[in-house]
Structures are given as structure tokens and as C-alpha cells.
Scaffold this motif. Structure first.
Motif, short mmCIF file in Angstrom:
data_model
loop_
_atom_site.label_atom_id
_atom_site.label_comp_id
_atom_site.label_asym_id
_atom_site.label_seq_id
_atom_site.Cartn_x
_atom_site.Cartn_y
_atom_site.Cartn_z
N GLY A 417 46.52 -19.25 -29.65
CA GLY A 417 46.74 -17.88 -30.10
C GLY A 417 46.33 -16.86 -29.05
N LEU A 418 45.16 -17.07 -28.44
CA LEU A 418 44.72 -16.17 -27.37
C LEU A 418 45.71 -16.22 -26.20
CD1 LEU A 418 42.61 -14.27 -26.13
CD2 LEU A 418 41.46 -16.30 -25.22
N SER A 419 46.16 -17.42 -25.87
CA SER A 419 47.10 -17.57 -24.76
C SER A 419 48.40 -16.80 -25.03
CB SER A 419 47.41 -19.05 -24.53
OG SER A 419 48.28 -19.23 -23.44
N ILE A 473 34.52 -15.75 -27.72
CA ILE A 473 34.81 -17.09 -27.20
C ILE A 473 33.58 -17.99 -27.23
CG2 ILE A 473 36.75 -16.41 -25.74
CD1 ILE A 473 34.79 -16.13 -23.40
N ALA A 474 32.46 -17.45 -27.67
CA ALA A 474 31.22 -18.23 -27.73
C ALA A 474 30.35 -17.70 -28.85
CB ALA A 474 30.48 -18.17 -26.39
N ILE A 475 29.33 -18.49 -29.19
CA ILE A 475 28.42 -18.14 -30.28
C ILE A 475 26.99 -18.17 -29.75
CG2 ILE A 475 27.51 -18.90 -32.52
CD1 ILE A 475 30.31 -20.22 -32.94
N ILE A 484 26.78 -21.46 -27.55
CA ILE A 484 27.73 -22.48 -27.99
C ILE A 484 29.13 -22.03 -27.60
CG2 ILE A 484 28.62 -23.75 -29.97
CD1 ILE A 484 26.00 -22.98 -31.42
N LEU A 485 29.82 -22.86 -26.83
CA LEU A 485 31.15 -22.52 -26.35
C LEU A 485 32.22 -23.10 -27.27
CD1 LEU A 485 30.60 -23.22 -22.55
CD2 LEU A 485 30.23 -21.10 -23.83
N THR A 486 33.34 -22.40 -27.40
CA THR A 486 34.40 -22.81 -28.30
C THR A 486 35.63 -23.25 -27.52
OG1 THR A 486 35.48 -20.66 -28.44
CG2 THR A 486 33.60 -21.02 -29.90
N LYS A 487 36.60 -23.80 -28.23
CA LYS A 487 37.86 -24.20 -27.59
C LYS A 487 38.59 -22.98 -27.02
CE LYS A 487 40.19 -27.95 -26.65
NZ LYS A 487 39.61 -29.14 -26.02
N LYS A 488 38.42 -21.85 -27.66
CA LYS A 488 39.03 -20.61 -27.17
C LYS A 488 38.48 -20.26 -25.79
CE LYS A 488 39.71 -15.81 -28.78
NZ LYS A 488 39.30 -14.84 -29.83
#
Length: 602
Positions: A417-419, A473-475, A484-488
Motif C-alpha cells: 500500500g505504501l509503495s 513504519i516502526a513502533i 520494533i520495525l514493521t514490514k512497511k
């Protein structure tokens, strides 16, 4: 317990060293959280590919000799001309970035979180390699738990109003302290000028500066500078002037959000405030801001006093916006500061066109670059043509959303979606920069009433494995001091790590973003597939004279725990180069983002 928990915790967590993991916020308010519209917020399969996997299984056929499922043409014909510093006809991309508002204000108290975030976002070897940070110069509100609730008829700027913002990150401190009402019947104006750092009789107030007020955000800015090095570009921007320069006395907006909340008598004082902040950090040797944007989404009508969201200020297009820009320029000139002034950071592409056209000639001469957000509006190509015709640089200076794409894409849905959104911006605006909004929009903190208190609760609500998305993109996990990094995050890295400053952005299509490095003769193609089947794509390089034999493929796909995150798949993509036909073909994995780096392209 959802499978989300076990898979996310199985991934490596980014603390000081880099790793991976993922999540999302429930509808924590963002300044634009209600604005993302259209297909960006809904699952889609816009590639037009069949959901069923089917190929022509001719005898002895392999992926390298089968007919391609898709032909992509990459051309030099249409490309960016913005920021062409060497006047070779190729605009030079300045980089990807993020606003520091508000995650830096939230994380900057912790050295561990600060260092982890700076490395994850700004280190080009281990992280995303972003090189632009937009620093939010806070206005600073005048609030107290037992404060008053005023109306338009009985505003008393000198008396605190009730605390109202209900986010853990968006109360950005202002630098003005000891704010004192000027009374020339009691003291001559010279008294205020001699006893305060600043005094403006028209504005009616004098004040001092507390340069330690915004220490959290400054900690992150300094760390970002260390990680990005000489490539780093800093922009200062404002969501609202200080409370005592507003009509309502509140930096979240006015009683009528469609009316100006910056007082006419305070325009000069506001320009001085912004210029003073820029000058101070320059003189301290901390940062030389390359640019300043004094207004943020100024013509929108959702900046309302006592809002639970954030600072914001309506400033009408035309005369008032023009006066703000010219006043800021005058203050900077008086200090001898040479800096780019950008404007006007409208939330809508279409509004950006209207706002620029409404500026006075003097204000247009002050603006060196048009900054626009891309949350709404569709006239990207028109804005690009306007900037080109006016001889202005162009940045896409803010966007994000809980974007998803692909059908049953699971954790990749947020990245796809971001892409999709990024592709539209890059291919139609051809901007010199693309900047994400709040990189860490989600926080876990058992001590804060506005955050999730546990990971289990946060991950369960977000359900990224189920195909949901998140802002940011992270938490930030404040209980464990871990990022914490996400797939996004990894999806964005398919662009930021490989399209570098100095490259020229080429007009791509619905499937690609392309950039060319004329110095090193290198072509970068970021290809996104939303299809539910693997495919074979052919890339035709039209308008180029030669192509090298070396093509590298980097891919993100699948889940955090078991998928690919910036994986080198050069040996697995069955890449075939046809130098005579100026083309190459490669296998494209379903629901993936693949970056191809092609050497020797001239």
C-alpha cells in the motif's frame, strides 16, 4: 492469542543493533488521520493480474525463455528537472526523509531509543538511509489541568486554558518563556527590549528563550545528523506560532477553524521567533537548516482550539500567507542567514497550486521551493508543471496513512500500500524529495494513558498479519526501550536504500519507480507486484545506448518471521540480459517489491 504475537516476537527486535518486527496503532489521531481517501486505504489488486496462478507450460519451457507476463518500458524521455545543480539537464534527487514530528519528541528522552531510531532511519548501510529530517519548531501552549475554558468572546491569553491534547507524543514544547504583556503606561518599550530576549510592541508581548525546552527532539536531530553524515538535510517547520501570537490563545487552532488564528499584529513577531530558533542552533554549531517552512497545511479548516490532536493554525491563502513569508525573509536577512524558504505545505496537491498562485509577487520571489503534502488532491502533474514554469524546486514534504494493497497479502499489505502511494507521487510529481510523516506513530507504554500498555494488546489490535496497516513504519516500546520495525519499514527501504541523492527520477508506470545515476551509469528500478502469482517481467531500456551485464536484485516479500527483508535474490530471479535489444528480464515474485540495480547503463 493471535499468531501475530508469536511471529512478531520470533523476529529480531531492533534495540541498538538492527533487526525486525512489526505492528500498528488503533486510530490514534494524526493531524491527517481522517484524510487518506480513495483506493489507498483499501485492499486492491490494481495490477490487473489474474488471482489464479496459470502459465503456458510449453514443453521444455523455463522462466528464462517463456514469453514475459509484463513488458515495462524504462525511458529517459520524461525525467525530473528539479534541483539541477550542475545544469546537465538531469534533476538531482535530494533524498527520502521523515518529519521528526512527533516521534522524536516522544523517543528522545531515551538514549537507547534515540540511537536505535537514528540508525534504523538514517544509516545508509544498516538502515533506511534517509537523509532529510523535518524539525518541528513548536509554538508551545499555555495550559494547566485546572485551566479555564474560554470562548471567542472572553479569551484571556495570559490565563492558562485547560489541558486538551490526548496523544503521548504531540505536545511539542515552544521555546518562548517568561511571556510578559507589554504595558507602555508602566514601562517604556525600551524597558522590555533591554530586559527580554524579544519584545514586539505591535504584538503586545515580550519573552525570553529557554533553549533546553525541546531537548528530546534535539537529541534525535543530533543523532540523525551523526548517522546520515554530510548527506543530511534539515528543514525547520511550524505547525503554529506561539500561543500569545494567536487569536484564540491556543496553538491547536481557532474557535472557528476556517478563520485565521495568527493575529495580524503578530506576523512580524512570528517571523522573528522562527528566525531566532534557526539562528540559535546555527550559532551553537548544532545544525544549519537548509530550509524553513513557516506554515503547515494552513488553508485547511480542521485546526480548532482545545483539539485533542496537535498544534495547527489556519492561515488564509493570499495576503496573509504572503505577509508571513515576506516577514520571515526580512528577519532572516537581518540576521544574514541564507536559507531556502519553502511554502506552503498544503495538505492537498490541488490546494498547493491554488495557494502558490494566490501569493503576492514579493512572496513568490521569496519562495525557492514548493513543499506539498499528498494526502488529497489529484493534480500532481499540474503542480509539477507549475513548479517547473516558475523555476521552483519541488518536494513532497509529508504523507502517510494506513495504506494497504494486494489481495490476501498479509503483512505485505501495508508495504504494498505504501509503495502504491509512493509510486504515484514519484512518477507524477517527479519531486526532488519524498518525505514520510511520523515514522514512529505507535507507542507501547504501561505508564501512559494514551498508549498501548502491552505488546500483546498492541499487536492484537493491529493484526498486521491479517492484512491491516498502520501509520508510521516502526513502533516504540517504552516498557522495554526497544524499537520494533514493521514490514512497511522494509518496503520503504526498497526505495530509500537504493535511490540515492544525486540520482535523477524518471517517469515510471503503475508498477515501477525508476532513477538514473548519470555519473556512475547506474539505473535503479523498484518494481512492485500486487499479483497473486509469480510472473516474468521484461524491462526495455528505451533511449539508452548501452546496458551492462550486471543486474542485482534485492527483494522484500512474505512475513517478517519467514519472508524476505532486503534479500539479495540476484541468483534466484533468473535474470537474463539482452544487451543487443537493450533489455533484461527477471522473475517477479507475487506480492513483492524488488529493486533492480543495473550497471553500465548509458
Amino acid at each position: 492469542m493471535k499468531k501475530t504475537i508469536s511471529c512478531l516476537l520470533a523476529a529480531v527486535i531492533f534495540s541498538v543493533a538492527l533487526g525486525c518486527c512489526g505492528t500498528r496503532t488503533d486510530n490514534i489521531d494524526d493531524q491527517n488521520s481522517g484524510e487518506v481517501t480513495g483506493d489507498a486505504t483499501n485492499s486492491d489488486n490494481t495490477d490487473g493480474a489474474s488471482d489464479e496462478y496459470s502459465v503456458n507450460e510449453g514443453e521444455g519451457e523455463t522462466s528464462m525463455n517463456k514469453e514475459p507476463d509484463r513488458n515495462i518500458k524504462v525511458s529517459l524521455e520524461e525525467h525530473s528537472v528539479f534541483n539541477d545543480t550542475n545544469e546537465d539537464g538531469y534533476g538531482e534527487f535530494q533524498g527520502f526523509g521523515t518529519s521528526l514530528c512527533w516521534w522524536a519528541n516522544r523517543l528522545g528522552y531515551s538514549e537507547k531509543l534515540t540511537d536505535a531510531a537514528a540508525k534504523a532511519f538514517f544509516n545508509k548501510d544498516e538502515g533506511l538511509g534517509m537523509c532529510i529530517g523535518r524539525y518541528n519548531v513548536g509554538g508551545g501552549d499555555n495550559v494547566a489541568e485546572d485551566g479555564k475554558v474560554f470562548t471567542a468572546e472572553n479569551v484571556d491569553i495570559d490565563v492558562p486554558h485547560k489541558t486538551h491534547i490526548k496523544r503521548s507524543d504531540s505536545v511539542v514544547p515552544g521555546y518562548a518563556v517568561d511571556v510578559t504583556k507589554i504595558d507602555t503606561s508602566e514601562h517604556d518599550i525600551s524597558y522590555y527590549e533591554e530586559n527580554f530576549d524579544r519584545a514586539f510592541e505591535d504584538c503586545g508581548y515580550a519573552w525570553n528563550y529557554n533553549w533546553d525546552a525541546d531537548v528530546n527532539q534535539m537529541n534525535v536531530l543530533k543523532a540523525a545528523l551523526r548517522e546520515a553524515g554530510d548527506e543530511f538535510i534539515a528543514e525547520a517547520f511550524s505547525n503554529s506560532p506561539p500561543y500569545f501570537m494567536t487569536v484564540s490563545g491556543c496553538t491547536s487552532g481557532g474557535f472557528n477553524p476556517s478563520e485565521d488564528n495568527l493575529r495580524e499584529d503578530s506576523i512580524e513577531a512570528f517571523g522573528a521567533y522562527m528566525a531566532d530558533v534557526i539562528e540559535h542552533w546555527k550559532n551553537e554549531g548544532v545544525v544549519n537548516y537548509q530550509s524553513v517552512s513557516p506554515m503547515n497545511e494552513p488553508t485547511t479548516s480542521y485546526w480548532e482550539c482545545y483539539s485533542p490532536k496537535q498544534e495547527g493554525c489556519h492561515i488564509s491563502s493570499g495576503d496573509m500567507q504572503s505577509e508571513v513569508l515576506v516577514a520571515l525573509k526580512d528577519e532572516l536577512d537581518e540576521k544574514g542567514i541564507d536559507i531556502i524558504i519553502s511554502g506552503t505545505d498544503e495538505t492537498s496537491i490541488d490546494s498547493a497550486i491554488q495557494a502558490y498562485n494566490a501569493l503576492s509577487d514579493d512572496a513568490k520571489s521569496v519562495v525557492s521551493r514548493i513543499d506539498t503534502h499528498s494526502y488529497t488532491g489529484s493534480e500532481r502533474k499540474q503542480l509539477r508543471k507549475l513548479a517547473e514554469s516558475e523555476g521552483k524546486n519541488l518536494w513532497m514534504s509529508e504523507v502517510d496513512g494506513d495504506f494497504v494493497a494486494g489481495k490476501n497479502a498479509g503483512e505485505m499489505a501495508s508495504g504494498l500500500g505504501l509503495s502504491k502511494w509512493l509510486k504515484t507521487d514519484m512518477n507524477e510529481l517527479l519531486p526532488a524529495a519524498w518525505i514520510l510523516w511520523d515514522a514512529v506513530d505507535v507507542h507501547i507504554d504501561e505508564t501512559n494513558p494514551y498508549d498501548w500498555h502491552t505488546r500483546d494488546h498492541c499487536f492484537g489490535d493491529l493484526d498486521l498479519e491479517g492484512g491491516n496497516s498502520l501509520w508510521g513504519i516502526a513502533i516504540g516500546d517504552h516498557n522495554e526501550e526497544e524499537l520494533i520495525l514493521t514490514k512497511k519499514y522494509y518496503a520503504l527501504g526498497q526505495y530509500t536504500r537504493y535511490i540515492r541523492p544525486g540520482y535523477c527520477i524518471l517517469a515510471g508506470d503503475n508498477f515501477t519507480v525508476c532513477a538514473y545515476d548519470p555519473n556512475d551509469k547506474k539505473l535503479v528500478i523498484v518494481a512492485t507486484s500486487n499479483a497473486n502469482k509469480d510472473e516474468r517481467w521484461e524491462f526495455e531500456l528505451t533511449g539508452f545506448k548501452s546496458i551492462g551485464e550486471n543486474v542485482t536484485a534485492i527483494r522484500t516479500s512474505g512475513t517478517l518471521a519467514d519472508g524476505e527483508n532486503w534479500a539479495d535474490v540476484t541468483g534466484d530471479a533468473a535474470i537474463s540480459v539482452n544487451s543487443e535489444n537493450m533489455s533484461f528480464s527477471a522473475d517477479i515474485k507475487s506480492q513483492s517489491i524488488t529493486t533492480f540495480i543495473v550497471d553500465g547503463v548509458d
